[in-house]
Design an enzyme around this catalytic site. Structure first.
Site: not given
Lengths: 889, 889
Positions: B96, B774, B841, B861
């Protein structure tokens, strides 16, 4: 002791032009004129530091300011033998603000300050004109009342209206000295009622009131907002200029005039201008009396040149002319007043001139040794060259304005209104001059645009299809004339209540954006020797190469004529719209599989190859950058139902199938859709055909002429290196195949557009697979801003008006954003491949400010519409001169 | 002397898992299993250095390679008491390839190597099965002929077809030993004719032929192209693995099986698996015979567990189980073969498991002390949590697939087909379960999407309207199922030749994208204690806060339930589509002046205020980021003629006016059009109303509950700092007005989306006017790539298939391009304002790989759909753990 006040005039030379930060723009210029010995009315400037101190100390002045102002006033009084507040020979002054840069919201001007119930008599006596004196007085009260005391201008206008009504007249000039005297009385009563105390009669109180108003206006909301929007620091402050009033209308030994040191229309080196005896400045422009020429040489029969009427003063003015040209080393525009035989220079500045004059003056100044050739190159505004390359509306011609749009492509043109491209072509074939009027144009209108003398659209911006194509062809174009509406059915256009029919003649001015009814006379362009001379000087200065965006033989010939050093953008899709090819293009699009597409493309191959042969013959051995197919396929399909039916019949399919395919191809945001190299990746056979056409064409021309062209194959809309890897491999395979088949090998390169933010960010990777980058700044601007140029018309003008954006970013590169990405791409690209060739082929390639930026970031060339090539050559030279010794070329 | 060959098995431990570069992935894994004492069939690996040397020396092997290979073969022979080429007890091997990473285009496997006309007899004798021996032999010739000798597989298939025809049978298993023997003869004759010499009978020649084929396959065009596309250096080379064949089908002391160290369905700590006596590996999966369980405990009546049938080997397997779990510290999936009573482990790897098992195993391993809690947190694939939060299709259920689309929102749902949002709502009101089927959805369909159990669209991608909204609501959604067509007029859907009527039941699986006819049984989700435990452990590890994108009270409640720490994106326009408001919105749009717009907005104010009051009550005191109006106004207008007429009547205007306004508002590229803060700048009254509603709502809740919410007002689509200056000033003015009117002051902040490349580039300026950024990575991806998510479906799948893009950039952040801009924005923003709060976001906020990137670049965040909150919490923890000590949190 801090020096708060700088005096000028009458021998005092306390300031100079380089003290703009301290004296403000206006104050520094007045000081400079005084410094070089020009007879400016004497005066003084309260520095910007006074303003700063004023606000730092709770709006109170430095204690030693008042004596310095007093000294300044005394300087003026002595110089003119007048006295501030004197009843017999009163000194009057103007008070003006003057920040470093001119700024809306600031107090502008109070004239005639020093007038009161007593001094008005002195003014009357000195001028011998009661009416003038009382009119001056009421104007002073009105100006002072408005800008210093904050009284609404309507209150003053009401009083004048009453006065005219009482006398039964309608115009101000019909009021007499008595009338004005009564007006003054009413003004004073009204002001007293408004402010609760009498209008100030004390000239010194008036002076401090005006000075305080100037400083106060620095912090009005409007001024603060303007500064915020324009990044002007609040602590710059403003200066205040106090200057003696002089009058050219106190008798026949008085005069006023405007003159130019050379002829502003032709540039000829002769003293040019107009004056009026016993008159005020505004009389020269008002047109009530006919101004007389300055020089005898230019006087017509019956005219009284100043050279003869006031030989002494004229001689003084000739000296001033010489002084100014030697000092400023440029043609000057001079405003002067002669008061009782004494010459005063009120203002001088570089004179406005026509493009032709601009060229001639620059060259002659250089030949006279006042400036060198490099300086001469900087003296001509590149944008003004448009005037020399296109017909322009005769400025003296009468005209009826129908509407206004964007000045999308320079030049003026007249012709019959036609509303379809086909009609434009057929009428033009019959020798008629036509203007193609459309709501907007599409690639299918190209033949009509070629046939027309000019193009007018009612929708679209500076980079709409009509605008871009018209500039490329050198056709005048007014785009987005929203006040004009087109009715295709009725075959009419309507504007300003007027309806014109197809066939009626209109004239468009692509330089101003105006549209006129009928035929307006024009001035045809001639390319003078001055033009060639300056272009030659410019070429000696520049580092950037200049290429043209061109795809037709005519474009290419124009480009070479204007000195293009290659083609920077040949858009291959424009060739697809030709009526002889569009059918095969549509067959290709309608094909359901690769085999079908290949069959249609095989029909296109000979056409496309011939296109390239034609271009290569004209351009070889110069390089030609050929962009492979860029627009989404749906752009090639017809839109209307009737057209769909027609095409369906021709293609042997039904309209339903056509419509379904059109729906399949429709896109929500075509700008961000299935186009550019995305087509090359998904339908490799398209780029293969185009590559084959390029190399077969190049080999054919090499065999025919012995001079091989250098094709630069450009892959559009690359965002990911592997897109370029794959499409590059396709093109290379074709090149090798053609070289093997023909036994001829030619040089070529393969590069990419940088027109997506991602491409700029990963330019180091993309450079591995690219021989060159060409910045596609139209699309790069759209994506960087997230702004569709087709849709921006709804808010972009507001943005420019409000100062949110300094300029339309589709016209001049947004240096901070789009330019930031270009900088990143150039740096990263060259970090991988130091010799990577960099160019620009967006519309910005013809914009002087953008060209300067391209020079700064080290591009190798700019490419623009053929008609912009001279503009670009000159702008590139100016950019190189500005960069100067900072850079080794 | 260079060591070219590394042996493994039967006591030899020359390699290990960390030698992947030298031994390739497969070789290193075999060596590792041998190293820890597992009974792997013995073998050896030719290193990648052999490959490199082979190509460096014009495709010839190092001179000392052959003796080392020979030694390797001897090692195998000794271990198994067999001899390569022996007529009685022949050793057979597999050969292989094994590069560092698995790679298409490489030779895969040759099995049974060593068979020839003599050794086949030995195999028959050893196995006692003539048919097996001849079948193995013909398989070997076929494999070797194909991959080593390059013979087309059709040539072999033709011969088998003839054999079956001759016997009058149709299936391979119906052929006898004799038949296969004849096939072998024909194979050999065909091969000899093809290659011009006999099929090699010498096993050593066979071996070198196979080894050469592996090395040769490293430079096949397909492998070269793959490496180029995947940035795999050509000099990595491949290794070759030679390993003894073992057989589980040589008698009743033989067996083969697959087992798991724990139950992969539940995670229970018990030995789980299946085996078959006297069988080959493929028999277990083929389903011809019924596999038997491993453990007695799991055996049903009549079954024969291995624990009883082969107690000795079973005991050995239990030891293997323990060794493996202690070595790999995870549940293992083991393949084994028993040959004549001897156990061989053919493969072990981390076992696949359900999400529930994954949780339980991770927690129990931690509780058993094998791993710590942090390690446990890394063991659960965040994406798998979806299974726990949504119903899933019962894997045992029968189903009829109608079509397949994109797995746009997880979970499965069944219901009656409805084709309009209104019908979805009315039928749902009657208690019916419905699936809303649309070509695509628009904001006007929101109520219908809410009412439906699931959503199916035939157009659009992973971030189409339907997909985004469905994820937000936690509704299962299959998007862009292009093979299904919807006929609104006929009220049918057609797929795969089958037509279903509205009202017929379908089932969709939002996790796989499949659509089934009828009702398919499902498994309902239950949130186990394991889930809470692991979430708690994850929360202890993470630095990133997790918020939710939510605008309805239901969304907000779901978000809190799943542990969201605030709302990161409340889209205010979704509130505009409510039937009670849309009329006022349309009045606002149709108004011809500001006054008219203000009147309409005044009607909207109370609704919008109430929206915010509801959200604030649920979320206070957590922060809520509220984005002001973002989409272009035309999105709120109806499209069809009938609807236009209806709205015109309601608004008291005519349909022509409606149509004209709709045309005025239409945009060529709405994504790049008049939207976001561009609306706020041109129609300030809109943002003023929204700001008023926010502050009035916040004050009302503060008064009512004593707990003030913290609104974070977010301005969308800012590209230029002055846009934020202006809109910020509008919002601040409203805040001050409301505080003054109500006598209550609350805390709030104002920030912006970073969703345009330009915003990222000038983030240092924008930060001056922003309290937070954001990242709107949906739009940022569209603009950075110049890629419309609505249109990308035509080529993006091709791009991912071809490896031009590793993943759909709308699903996982493009780290190089879009991520590069995010990095620039974060750095520049914080260079101006070090404490600037940064979040994301876009849809990427719920994607684990994207969350890891957000953690890396220091965002504060992430915000995602409510149902993705647990996923994000876990992904954030894993990101923090991966960052480890490199960073002080």
């Amino acid at each position: 002791m801090t020096k708060w006040v700088y005096a000028f005039g009458a021998g005092l030379k306390e300031g100079s032009a380089d003290m703009k930060n301290l004296l403000g723009g206006k104050g520094a210029n007045l000081a400079e004129m005084a410094r070089i010995g020009l007879p400016v009315p004497p005066g003084f400037t309260l520095t910007t530091e006074v303003c700063t101190a004023f606000y730092q100390n709770a709006r109170s002045y430095p204690s030693d300011l008042a004596p310095q102002v007093q000294a300044g006033m005394t300087h003026i009084e002595k110089a003119l033998s007048l006295r501030f507040g004197d009843v017999k020979a009163p000194l009057l002054v103007s008070v003006r603000s003057g920040a470093r840069v001119s700024m809306p919201g600031m107090m502008d001007t109070v004239l005639n300050l020093g007038l009161n119930d007593d001094t008005v008599q002195g003014l009357a006596a000195m001028s011998g004109d009661q009416r003038f004196a009382w009119d001056s007085y009421r104007r002073f009260i009105q100006m002072y009342g408005g800008v210093v005391l904050g009284i609404d201008h309507h209150r003053f206008e009401e009083i004048i209206a009453e006065a005219k009504k009482a006398r039964g007249v309608t115009e101000d000039p019909q009021l007499t000295a008595d009338d004005w005297q009564k007006v003054v009385a009413k003004y004073k009563a009204m002001v007293a009622a408004e402010i609760g105390k009498p209008f100030p009669m004390d000239p010194t109180e008036q002076l401090w009131g005006a000075v305080g108003a100037v400083f106060g206006s620095w912090e009005t909301p409007r001024a603060v907002t303007y500064r915020k929007l324009n990044d002007i620091p609040g602590d710059w402050g403003t200066a205040v200029n106090v200057q003696a009033m002089v009058f050219g209308n106190m008798g026949n030994d008085c005069a006023t005039g405007v003159c130019f040191t050379r002829d502003p229309a032709t540039g000829e080196n002769m003293f040019y201008g107009e004056y009026l005896v016993n008159a005020q400045g505004e009389d020269v422009v008002a047109g009530i009396r006919t101004p007389q020429p300055m020089a005898k040489e230019r006087a017509k029969a019956g005219e009284k040149p100043m050279e003869e009427a006031m030989p002494v003063v004229y001689q003084q003015l000739l000296d001033v002319r010489s002084t100014l040209e030697h000092h400023y080393k440029d043609m000057q525009d001079i405003e002067f007043t002669v008061q009782r035989g004494t010459l005063f220079i009120l203002q001088c500045r570089n004179g406005k001139r026509t493009a032709a004059a601009s060229l001639r003056i620059a060259i002659e100044l250089a030949e006279e040794g006042l400036i060198d050739r490099k300086e001469a190159v900087t003296r001509v505004n590149p944008a003004s060259l448009d005037q020399l390359l296109h017909p322009t509306i005769d400025p003296k011609a009468k005209r009826v304005v129908l509407g206004k749009g964007l000045p999308a492509s320079p030049g003026a043109a007249s012709g019959a209104i036609v509303l379809t491209a086909d009609e434009a072509e057929s009428r033009a074939d019959r020798g008629e001059a036509v203007i193609l009027v459309r709501v907007e144009t599409s690639p299918e209108d190209i033949h009509g645009m070629h046939a027309a003398k000019g193009i007018l659209t009612t929708r679209g911006g500076m980079t709409s299809h009509a605008a871009v194509v018209a500039r490329g062809m050198g056709r005048p174009c007014v785009a987005g004339a929203g006040s004009i509406s087109v009715d295709y059915t009725a075959q009419t256009i309507t504007a300003g209540g007027q309806t014109l029919r197809a066939g009626d003649v209109i004239t468009i001015d692509g330089a101003s954006g105006e549209v006129y009814a009928g035929l307006v006379p024009m001035i045809e362009p001639t390319l003078s020797d001055d033009f060639s001379t300056l272009m030659q000087w410019a070429d000696d200065c520049r580092r950037l190469k200049v290429r043209a965006n061109a795809e037709t033989p005519l474009d290419a010939q124009t480009a070479r004529k204007f000195g293009a050093e290659g083609i920077g953008l040949c858009r291959t899709e424009h060739m697809f719209f030709d009526p002889t090819r569009i059918l095969a293009v549509r067959q290709m699009i309608m094909a359901s599989d690769e085999e079908g597409r290949r069959a249609a493309l095989a029909k296109l191959l000979p056409f496309q190859r011939q296109d390239f042969i034609d271009l290569f013959r004209i351009m070889a051995p110069l390089p030609i950058t050929i962009r492979l197919l860029d627009p989404p396929l749906h752009e090639f399909l017809p839109h209307g139902n009737a057209e769909l039916q027609e095409v369906a019949t021709t293609l042997g399919t039904d309209v339903e199938t056509m419509r379904r395919r059109a729906t399949e191809l429709a896109e929500a945001n075509p700008m961000l859709g299935h186009r550019g190299c995305r087509l090359g990746v998904t339908f490799p056979e398209i780029y293969e055909m185009q590559a084959r056409a390029i190399f077969e064409g190049a080999v054919a021309v090499a065999k025919e002429t012995g001079v091989a062209p250098v094709p630069e194959v450009m892959i559009p809309l690359v965002g990911v290196k592997k897109e370029l890897d794959m499409t590059r491999a396709q093109v290379e395979r074709m090149a090798q195949a053609v070289f093997k088949e023909t036994g001829v090998t030619i040089d070529y390169t393969i590069g990419t557009m940088i027109e997506l933010p991602r491409a700029a960010l990963v330019a180091d990777h993309i450079a591995e697979a690219a021989d060159f980058f060409s910045f596609g700044t139209n699309d790069l601007t759209q994506t960087t801003f997230g702004l569709s140029r087709d849709d921006a018309g709804k808010f972009l003008p507001t943005y420019v008006d409000l100062g949110i954006l300094p300029k339309d970013p589709f016209v001049s590169i947004d240096i901070e954003g789009v330019g930031g990405l270009m900088r990143i791409a150039a740096e990263r690209g060259r970090s991988t491949k130091p010799g990577l060739k960099l160019g620009i082929c967006g519309e910005h390639g013809g914009d002087p400010a953008s060209i300067a930026f391209c020079d700064e970031i080290g591009l190798d060339y700019v490419s623009c519409s053929p008609y912009r090539v001279p503009v670009a050559r000159l702008a590139a030279a100016q950019a190189a001169l500005k960069a100067g010794g900072d850079r080794t070329v």
